[in-house]
Design an enzyme around this catalytic site. Structure first.
Site, PDB file in Angstrom:
ATOM      1  CD  GLU A  94      -3.113   0.749   0.485  1.00  0.00           C
ATOM      2  OE1 GLU A  94      -2.558   1.569  -0.422  1.00  0.00           O
ATOM      3  OE2 GLU A  94      -4.392   0.949   0.767  1.00  0.00           O
ATOM      4  CG  ASP A  95      -0.839   4.809  -1.959  1.00  0.00           C
ATOM      5  OD1 ASP A  95      -1.607   3.669  -1.131  1.00  0.00           O
ATOM      6  OD2 ASP A  95      -1.373   5.302  -2.607  1.00  0.00           O
ATOM      7  CG  ASP A 151      -6.325   8.355   6.154  1.00  0.00           C
ATOM      8  OD1 ASP A 151      -6.103   8.853   7.209  1.00  0.00           O
ATOM      9  OD2 ASP A 151      -6.826   9.108   5.042  1.00  0.00           O
ATOM     10  CG  PHE A 175      -3.941  15.123   1.269  1.00  0.00           C
ATOM     11  CD1 PHE A 175      -5.017  14.005   1.781  1.00  0.00           C
ATOM     12  CD2 PHE A 175      -3.868  15.329  -0.072  1.00  0.00           C
ATOM     13  CE1 PHE A 175      -5.741  13.454   0.555  1.00  0.00           C
ATOM     14  CE2 PHE A 175      -4.083  14.468  -0.844  1.00  0.00           C
ATOM     15  CZ  PHE A 175      -5.071  13.384  -0.514  1.00  0.00           C
ATOM     16  NE  ARG A 211      -2.714   8.752  -9.469  1.00  0.00           N
ATOM     17  CZ  ARG A 211      -3.504   8.162  -8.501  1.00  0.00           C
ATOM     18  NH1 ARG A 211      -2.797   7.832  -7.472  1.00  0.00           N
ATOM     19  NH2 ARG A 211      -4.764   8.361  -8.299  1.00  0.00           N
TER      20      ARG A 211
END
Ligand code: IMP
Ligand code: MG
Length: 176
Positions: A98-99, A102, A151, A164
């Site tokens: 996973e990047d 959260d 964020f 990205r």
């Protein structure tokens, strides 16, 4: 609203961390095939760099794509698969990549989903563990960086599909 990007994790530090993560993974699985599954789209760059740091011949790569709904505090998060894994996972050592984690809802859902394919083991690997909004505890075996909040964009992570392609990780700062 103006967006300013503040660099929080420079490219060189990401590179170093990926090397460390790869070494830890190789230490846990000294031999045999490894199957890496990345979550689209956010993990595409991280996965690409991570697998290239793995020094063995038997590496498989696949992707899943999920869609999440309802991240407000009042609603329950719901996750659905829009592109499933295509490799056969039964009996394999799977590393779910996973990047960023959260709320944890996406990864919790994926762990359950991948388990249904009966792999031998499932390990979880996240480039960033973002703690503040966690709703479900998920076990993270390999973590690049832990942050409390913010964020983040770059290195695969987007804000409305922007940023990205950036090589470092930035926090989005909004101002009038
Ligand atoms: P979770 O289900 O809340 O853990 O959300 C995980 C997904 O939300 C990640 O895979 C990202 O796609 C997205 N996400 C969460 N935080 C951020 C962020 O700071 N920047 C970009 N995407 C994020
Ligand atoms: Mg993602």
């Amino acid at each position: 609203m103006k967006e300013t990007l503040l660099e929080v994790i420079p490219q060189a530090l990401i590179k170093e961390k990926i090397q460390e993560l790869a070494e830890t993974i190789e230490g846990d699985f000294p031999e045999g095939p490894l199957t890496f599954i990345g979550t689209l789209k956010g993990a595409f760059i991280f996965l690409a760099d991570l697998v290239r740091a793995i020094k063995r011949k038997e590496v498989e790569v696949d992707f899943v794509r999920v869609k999440s709904y309802g991240y407000s505090d009042t609603s329950k998060g719901e996750v659905t698969i829009t592109k499933d894994v295509e490799l056969k996972l039964e009996g394999k050592n799977v590393i779910l990549v996973e990047d960023i984690v959260d709320t944890g809802l996406t990864l919790a859902f994926l762990i359950k989903h991948i388990s249904l394919h009966n792999p031998k083991t499932i390990k979880t690997c996240a480039l960033i563990d973002k703690r503040e909004r966690r709703k479900v505890e998920v076990n993270l075996d390999y973590v690049g960086f832990t942050l409390e909040r913010g964020f983040l964009v770059g290195y695969g992570l987007d804000y409305g599909e922007k940023y990205r392609h950036l090589s470092s990780i930035y926090e989005v700062i909004k101002s009038e």
